[in-house]
Write a protein that holds these residues in place. Structure first.
Motif, PDB file in Angstrom:
ATOM      1  N   ASN A 219       0.828  -1.211   0.000  1.00 21.50           N
ATOM      2  CA  ASN A 219       0.000   0.000   0.000  1.00 21.50           C
ATOM      3  C   ASN A 219       0.861   1.260   0.000  1.00 21.50           C
ATOM      4  OD1 ASN A 219      -2.458  -1.362   0.001  1.00 21.50           O
ATOM      5  ND2 ASN A 219      -2.554  -1.476   2.218  1.00 21.50           N
ATOM      6  N   LYS A 220       1.929   1.216   0.770  1.00 24.49           N
ATOM      7  CA  LYS A 220       2.837   2.359   0.849  1.00 24.49           C
ATOM      8  C   LYS A 220       3.480   2.627  -0.506  1.00 24.49           C
ATOM      9  CE  LYS A 220       6.892   4.023   3.391  1.00 24.49           C
ATOM     10  NZ  LYS A 220       7.880   3.700   4.461  1.00 24.49           N
ATOM     11  N   GLU A 221       3.927   1.570  -1.175  1.00 24.17           N
ATOM     12  CA  GLU A 221       4.571   1.730  -2.475  1.00 24.17           C
ATOM     13  C   GLU A 221       3.574   2.180  -3.541  1.00 24.17           C
ATOM     14  OE1 GLU A 221       7.780   1.685  -3.288  1.00 24.17           O
ATOM     15  OE2 GLU A 221       8.044   1.532  -1.126  1.00 24.17           O
ATOM     16  N   GLU A 222       2.355   1.687  -3.456  1.00 23.57           N
ATOM     17  CA  GLU A 222       1.339   2.122  -4.421  1.00 23.57           C
ATOM     18  C   GLU A 222       1.055   3.614  -4.262  1.00 23.57           C
ATOM     19  OE1 GLU A 222      -3.278   1.427  -4.594  1.00 23.57           O
ATOM     20  OE2 GLU A 222      -2.256  -0.334  -5.391  1.00 23.57           O
ATOM     21  N   GLU A 223       0.938   4.070  -3.025  1.00 21.58           N
ATOM     22  CA  GLU A 223       0.704   5.496  -2.775  1.00 21.58           C
ATOM     23  C   GLU A 223       1.865   6.337  -3.308  1.00 21.58           C
ATOM     24  OE1 GLU A 223       0.090   5.909   1.382  1.00 21.58           O
ATOM     25  OE2 GLU A 223      -1.839   4.834   1.388  1.00 21.58           O
ATOM     26  N   ARG A 224       3.074   5.847  -3.120  1.00 20.97           N
ATOM     27  CA  ARG A 224       4.249   6.580  -3.594  1.00 20.97           C
ATOM     28  C   ARG A 224       4.257   6.650  -5.121  1.00 20.97           C
ATOM     29  NH1 ARG A 224      10.593   5.365  -2.027  1.00 20.97           N
ATOM     30  NH2 ARG A 224      11.516   6.811  -3.526  1.00 20.97           N
ATOM     31  N   LEU A 225       3.963   5.550  -5.779  1.00 18.66           N
ATOM     32  CA  LEU A 225       3.931   5.522  -7.246  1.00 18.66           C
ATOM     33  C   LEU A 225       2.860   6.453  -7.796  1.00 18.66           C
ATOM     34  CD1 LEU A 225       4.446   1.703  -7.841  1.00 18.66           C
ATOM     35  CD2 LEU A 225       5.968   3.507  -8.635  1.00 18.66           C
ATOM     36  N   ILE A 226       1.688   6.436  -7.174  1.00 15.60           N
ATOM     37  CA  ILE A 226       0.596   7.302  -7.622  1.00 15.60           C
ATOM     38  C   ILE A 226       0.990   8.771  -7.464  1.00 15.60           C
ATOM     39  CG2 ILE A 226      -1.774   8.035  -7.121  1.00 15.60           C
ATOM     40  CD1 ILE A 226      -2.391   5.130  -6.379  1.00 15.60           C
ATOM     41  N   LYS A 227       1.667   9.076  -6.373  1.00 17.79           N
ATOM     42  CA  LYS A 227       2.117  10.453  -6.143  1.00 17.79           C
ATOM     43  C   LYS A 227       3.127  10.871  -7.216  1.00 17.79           C
ATOM     44  CE  LYS A 227       4.226  13.416  -2.612  1.00 17.79           C
ATOM     45  NZ  LYS A 227       4.797  13.462  -1.226  1.00 17.79           N
ATOM     46  N   ASP A 228       4.065   9.981  -7.542  1.00 17.13           N
ATOM     47  CA  ASP A 228       5.059  10.280  -8.577  1.00 17.13           C
ATOM     48  C   ASP A 228       4.406  10.442  -9.945  1.00 17.13           C
ATOM     49  OD1 ASP A 228       7.032  10.180  -6.686  1.00 17.13           O
ATOM     50  OD2 ASP A 228       7.678   8.137  -7.156  1.00 17.13           O
ATOM     51  N   ILE A 229       3.410   9.608 -10.217  1.00 18.19           N
ATOM     52  CA  ILE A 229       2.692   9.709 -11.498  1.00 18.19           C
ATOM     53  C   ILE A 229       1.996  11.056 -11.609  1.00 18.19           C
ATOM     54  CG2 ILE A 229       0.716   8.811 -12.802  1.00 18.19           C
ATOM     55  CD1 ILE A 229       1.492   6.024 -11.773  1.00 18.19           C
ATOM     56  N   GLN A 230       1.408  11.505 -10.518  1.00 19.06           N
ATOM     57  CA  GLN A 230       0.706  12.783 -10.530  1.00 19.06           C
ATOM     58  C   GLN A 230       1.675  13.945 -10.792  1.00 19.06           C
ATOM     59  OE1 GLN A 230      -2.726  13.040 -10.401  1.00 19.06           O
ATOM     60  NE2 GLN A 230      -2.150  15.078 -11.137  1.00 19.06           N
ATOM     61  N   ILE A 231       2.875  13.847 -10.231  1.00 18.05           N
ATOM     62  CA  ILE A 231       3.883  14.883 -10.458  1.00 18.05           C
ATOM     63  C   ILE A 231       4.259  14.937 -11.943  1.00 18.05           C
ATOM     64  CG2 ILE A 231       6.279  15.540 -10.005  1.00 18.05           C
ATOM     65  CD1 ILE A 231       5.926  14.398  -7.174  1.00 18.05           C
ATOM     66  N   VAL A 232       4.489  13.765 -12.535  1.00 17.54           N
ATOM     67  CA  VAL A 232       4.820  13.704 -13.965  1.00 17.54           C
ATOM     68  C   VAL A 232       3.652  14.202 -14.808  1.00 17.54           C
ATOM     69  CG1 VAL A 232       5.350  12.149 -15.900  1.00 17.54           C
ATOM     70  CG2 VAL A 232       6.487  11.836 -13.691  1.00 17.54           C
ATOM     71  N   SER A 233       2.437  13.827 -14.410  1.00 11.60           N
ATOM     72  CA  SER A 233       1.243  14.267 -15.138  1.00 11.60           C
ATOM     73  C   SER A 233       1.120  15.785 -15.123  1.00 11.60           C
ATOM     74  CB  SER A 233      -0.005  13.628 -14.521  1.00 11.60           C
ATOM     75  OG  SER A 233      -1.179  14.105 -15.139  1.00 11.60           O
ATOM     76  N   ASN A 234       1.351  16.384 -13.962  1.00  9.11           N
ATOM     77  CA  ASN A 234       1.268  17.851 -13.855  1.00  9.11           C
ATOM     78  C   ASN A 234       2.306  18.524 -14.751  1.00  9.11           C
ATOM     79  OD1 ASN A 234      -0.772  17.548 -11.968  1.00  9.11           O
ATOM     80  ND2 ASN A 234       0.592  17.769 -10.208  1.00  9.11           N
ATOM     81  N   THR A 235       3.513  17.946 -14.774  1.00  8.38           N
ATOM     82  CA  THR A 235       4.574  18.509 -15.617  1.00  8.38           C
ATOM     83  C   THR A 235       4.222  18.368 -17.091  1.00  8.38           C
ATOM     84  OG1 THR A 235       6.189  17.848 -13.934  1.00  8.38           O
ATOM     85  CG2 THR A 235       7.043  18.474 -16.095  1.00  8.38           C
TER      86      THR A 235
END
Length: 489
Positions: A219-235
């Motif tokens: 769960n922790k790793e999934e949350e981290r990946l989703i957060k990183d994806i959102q950062i890339v998406s925003n960029t």
């Protein structure tokens, strides 16, 4: 290579975080626990071959393929309602012949119950006590200390005797299962002996605790990946508004994403059955490496006009590499679970390797290998890949070119306006795809999808310009080859 060594080497990889190593299934500790299960079973006279005979139909005669022994035992695994832990028990059915007298049955059951009760309280046989006492007496008689013989010597031996008895009692208590004997209703001479071992309960408790830790890590790793994806998406969304993206970077991004999709890194599509299958972690690793090699061969990264595009793509790769590590970690732990259950069966004959996964999978998302891949890939598709859309999603089904000036029919299918005009001129009023009656005839200027048209101009400037040029050329040819003043617009 033994699996314990393989697991150790995998976890020793520099790319595996320390917290992951600590959360991994403790294979060696579980193996030791299995050893205690074997000792406890042997203690009550249920060694592996005996259990195999009680739990399975065995072919006694090689020439006779029909098993002759009855199955009189069953290893039951249930889930507790509170913590969803596996609660094991061994049930043995004792069926006495009806010709036997009630007194004989009662006497037999009493003897069996007494034996099991003795096991529970940790008592030992008289012969074992006599051997131990004899050993102590021999030590006392053979000890000659001359003038120094006194009561202290006797006291030391008495102390040793007490310590040994205490140690023996503790060992036997640890090996003592809990047992119950019940008469089966309706069968006065049929009884069920339920044996609840201590060691196998500890084994499944330990396994459940380790899976809970892995669930938390997942769960922790999934949350981290989703957060990183959102950062890339925003960029990516920020880059899509830059002039440099319009001038060339957008087509480079489109090519990179096309290569990524075509690589089928995580899921492979069966075109004949239109089904998707999850790739193994080894296959994912090979496909991801191949994708990176293909990218390097094209030298696209060296031609980005905006430096932020290069950094963003590196972050995109990092997300995929991180997901790969999670999948590999998942894979080695799933293998550890399979191996430890197989070893449990090999040493006990209790047949749990097929039962346990079915019991634990619904409760432990870490063991559901496809879950995190599907989740992350879906988010990557929605939040990143669609920022730079692919041309295939905007083609007209008739001319197989970009659907410039798109007409959305009442059935929701989209075509370019020119193809629809030609379709009507051929006296067809139904949708070319779903054949909805009068879908084309009813369409007018209000059916033009303005938002979609603007999106095509923004993301496909070269294609829309080429389509417009082709349309003008076609209009010119039609005008030159006809006497009519009415031309297709």
């Amino acid at each position: 290579m033994k699996f314990a060594k393989e697991l150790e080497q995998t976890l020793a990889d520099d790319e595996i975080p320390e917290e992951w190593v600590e959360a991994a299934i403790q294979y060696k500790a579980l193996k030791k626990c299995i050893g205690r299960v074997v000792k406890e079973l042997n203690y009550v006279g249920l060694e592996r071959n005996t259990l195999k005979l009680l739990l399975e139909n065995i072919e006694i005669n090689e020439k006779d393929t029909t098993a002759s022994n009855p199955i009189v035992a069953k290893y039951v695994l249930k889930k507790s309602k509170i913590h969803n832990e596996i609660v094991p028990s061994l049930k043995i059915v004792v069926d006495y012949n009806e010709e036997l007298t009630d007194d004989y049955i009662n006497e037999s059951i009493t003897m069996l119950k007494k034996k099991l009760e003795n096991i529970v309280v940790g008592t030992t046989s008289d012969s074992e006590n006599n051997e131990e006492f004899l050993s102590i007496d021999q030590q006392l008689n053979s000890t000659h200390l001359g003038d120094h013989d006194d009561a202290s010597t006797i006291k030391s031996f008495e102390s040793d005797k007490t310590d040994k008895s205490k140690d023996r009692a503790e060992r036997e208590t640890a090996l003592s299962p809990r047992t119950t004997i019940e008469q089966i209703p309706g069968f006065p001479k049929k009884y069920t002996i339920t044996i609840k071992l201590r060691s196998d309960a500890k084994f499944f408790h330990m396994l459940n605790e380790e899976l809970l830790v892995l669930d938390q890590l997942r769960n922790k790793e999934e949350e981290r990946l989703i957060k990183d994806i959102q950062i890339v998406s925003n960029t990516m969304n920020e880059l899509s508004t830059k002039e440099s993206l319009k001038k060339g970077d957008m087509y480079k991004w489109r090519e990179l994403f096309r290569m990524f999709i075509d690589s089928e890194i995580y899921f492979k599509t069966n075109n004949t059955e239109v089904k998707t299958f999850q790739n193994s972690s080894d296959s994912v690793e090979k496909r991801l490496e191949q994708f990176k090699e293909n990218v390097n061969k094209t030298k696209i990264l060296t031609t980005f006009k905006n430096k932020k595009s290069l950094n963003t793509f590196q972050e995109f790769l990092y997300i995929n590499e991180r997901l790969l590590r999670v999948l590999k970690f998942q894979s080695i732990n799933s293998k550890a679970l399979t191996k430890i259950l197989k070893k449990f069966d090999k040493q006990t004959s209790l047949n749990v390797k097929m039962k346990v996964p079915n019991l634990i999978t619904p409760d432990h998302i870490f063991m559901n290998g496809s879950s995190i891949s599907k989740t992350i890939c879906s988010i990557i598709q929605t939040n990143i890949l669609t920022v730079i859309p692919q041309l295939d999603d905007y083609l007209c089904p008739i001319c197989a070119d970009i659907a410039y000036k798109p007409i959305r029919l009442s059935c929701n299918h989209v075509f370019c306006v020119r193809c629809m005009v030609k379709h009507m001129q051929a006296n067809h009023d139904e949708c070319p795809l779903c054949k909805k009656s009068k879908a084309v005839e009813e369409a007018d200027s209000s059916n033009i999808d303005v938002d979609l048209a603007l999106k095509m101009v923004k993301f496909f400037p070269k294609e829309t310009k080429a389509k417009l040029k082709e349309r003008q050329k076609e209009r010119y040819n039609e005008f030159a080859n006809t006497d009519s003043k009415c031309i297709i617009t």
